[in-house]
Design a protein around this motif. Sequence first.
Motif, PDB file in Angstrom:
ATOM      1  N   THR A   1      31.003 -29.303  -0.388  1.00 15.48           N
ATOM      2  CA  THR A   1      30.161 -30.309  -0.840  1.00 15.48           C
ATOM      3  C   THR A   1      31.129 -31.366  -0.944  1.00 15.48           C
ATOM      4  O   THR A   1      32.124 -31.586  -1.928  1.00 15.48           O
ATOM      5  CB  THR A   1      29.116 -30.318  -1.715  1.00 15.48           C
ATOM      6  OG1 THR A   1      28.112 -29.252  -1.275  1.00 15.48           O
ATOM      7  CG2 THR A   1      28.325 -31.543  -1.988  1.00 15.48           C
TER       8      THR A   1
ATOM      9  N   ASN B   1      27.677 -28.436   2.744  1.00 15.61           N
ATOM     10  CA  ASN B   1      28.170 -27.442   3.708  1.00 15.61           C
ATOM     11  C   ASN B   1      27.374 -26.942   4.824  1.00 15.61           C
ATOM     12  O   ASN B   1      27.699 -26.357   5.592  1.00 15.61           O
ATOM     13  CB  ASN B   1      29.167 -26.505   2.962  1.00 15.61           C
ATOM     14  CG  ASN B   1      28.051 -25.774   2.058  1.00 15.61           C
ATOM     15  OD1 ASN B   1      26.658 -25.786   1.976  1.00 15.61           O
ATOM     16  ND2 ASN B   1      28.513 -24.721   1.112  1.00 15.61           N
ATOM     17  N   ASN B   2      26.072 -27.302   4.605  1.00 11.10           N
ATOM     18  CA  ASN B   2      25.328 -26.806   5.603  1.00 11.10           C
ATOM     19  C   ASN B   2      24.779 -27.555   6.573  1.00 11.10           C
ATOM     20  O   ASN B   2      23.875 -27.618   7.514  1.00 11.10           O
ATOM     21  CB  ASN B   2      23.791 -26.434   5.014  1.00 11.10           C
ATOM     22  CG  ASN B   2      23.171 -27.480   4.141  1.00 11.10           C
ATOM     23  OD1 ASN B   2      23.477 -28.572   4.392  1.00 11.10           O
ATOM     24  ND2 ASN B   2      22.150 -27.290   3.455  1.00 11.10           N
TER      25      ASN B   2
ATOM     26  N   GLN C   1      23.909 -30.998   6.326  1.00 11.32           N
ATOM     27  CA  GLN C   1      23.053 -32.100   5.973  1.00 11.32           C
ATOM     28  C   GLN C   1      23.921 -33.091   5.205  1.00 11.32           C
ATOM     29  O   GLN C   1      25.038 -32.846   4.765  1.00 11.32           O
ATOM     30  CB  GLN C   1      22.087 -31.668   4.912  1.00 11.32           C
ATOM     31  CG  GLN C   1      20.881 -30.522   5.609  1.00 11.32           C
ATOM     32  CD  GLN C   1      19.854 -30.031   4.477  1.00 11.32           C
ATOM     33  OE1 GLN C   1      19.769 -30.560   3.482  1.00 11.32           O
ATOM     34  NE2 GLN C   1      19.198 -29.133   4.873  1.00 11.32           N
TER      35      GLN C   1
ATOM     36  N   TYR D   1      19.196 -34.351   8.626  1.00 14.82           N
ATOM     37  CA  TYR D   1      19.369 -32.790   8.879  1.00 14.82           C
ATOM     38  C   TYR D   1      20.257 -32.607   9.846  1.00 14.82           C
ATOM     39  O   TYR D   1      20.199 -33.426  10.967  1.00 14.82           O
ATOM     40  CB  TYR D   1      18.187 -32.343   8.868  1.00 14.82           C
ATOM     41  CG  TYR D   1      17.219 -32.148   7.540  1.00 14.82           C
ATOM     42  CD1 TYR D   1      17.283 -31.198   6.593  1.00 14.82           C
ATOM     43  CD2 TYR D   1      16.609 -33.388   7.500  1.00 14.82           C
ATOM     44  CE1 TYR D   1      16.576 -31.325   5.381  1.00 14.82           C
ATOM     45  CE2 TYR D   1      15.935 -33.770   5.856  1.00 14.82           C
ATOM     46  CZ  TYR D   1      15.698 -32.388   5.160  1.00 14.82           C
ATOM     47  OH  TYR D   1      15.401 -32.491   3.955  1.00 14.82           O
TER      48      TYR D   1
END
Length: 192
Positions: free
Chosen positions: A123, A138-139, A141, A154
């Motif tokens: 992050t 890290n996803n 978003q 998103y």
Amino acid sequence: EEIQRETAYPDGKVEKVLKNGCHLIFFPNGTWKKVGSDGKTVTITFFNGDVKQIMPDQTVIYYYADAKTTHTTYTDGLEVLQFSNGQIEKHYPDGKKEITFPDQTIKSLFTDGQEESIFPDGTVVRVQRDGTKTIEFNNGQRELHTAQFKRREYPDGTVKTVYTNGQQETKYVSGRVRIKDKDGNIIMDTKL
């Protein structure tokens, strides 16, 4: 090491010259100084346990015994502080600071007032001078925090914005827009 010469001074200082060329100077208060045979490496051990080393390249390493902290000053102006908890701070000559925390989070403080933090999970948080904050997770978003709203984007393109008055607006990739009031009641929903 064998002593070549020893001199006692009226002020209580004692100097010992060793056969290898090192000089040892002992002061009455318990502080002592070692000058290496090269004449350039100097170590001063203070009565309180602090140790100051001056290296041949003029790098200065100071160890604070009570705080268990090492402060290294390089000839180019870089200063590095190493704390007993594992935290490391780098102070650059241009005013930038970089802090590595024990959990390996890295925080950079820039001279223009901006900040950047990189967390172990990947992050990244950036704070601008005006307080605007961007968070990249890290996803995939992403969040933007301003004085007026907080917005989360998103990976699928959906964008959710929460305004300071509590109103929420969600824009979907399909073009659908849903707005809720501060209590969560739907004000508008354009289902396509």
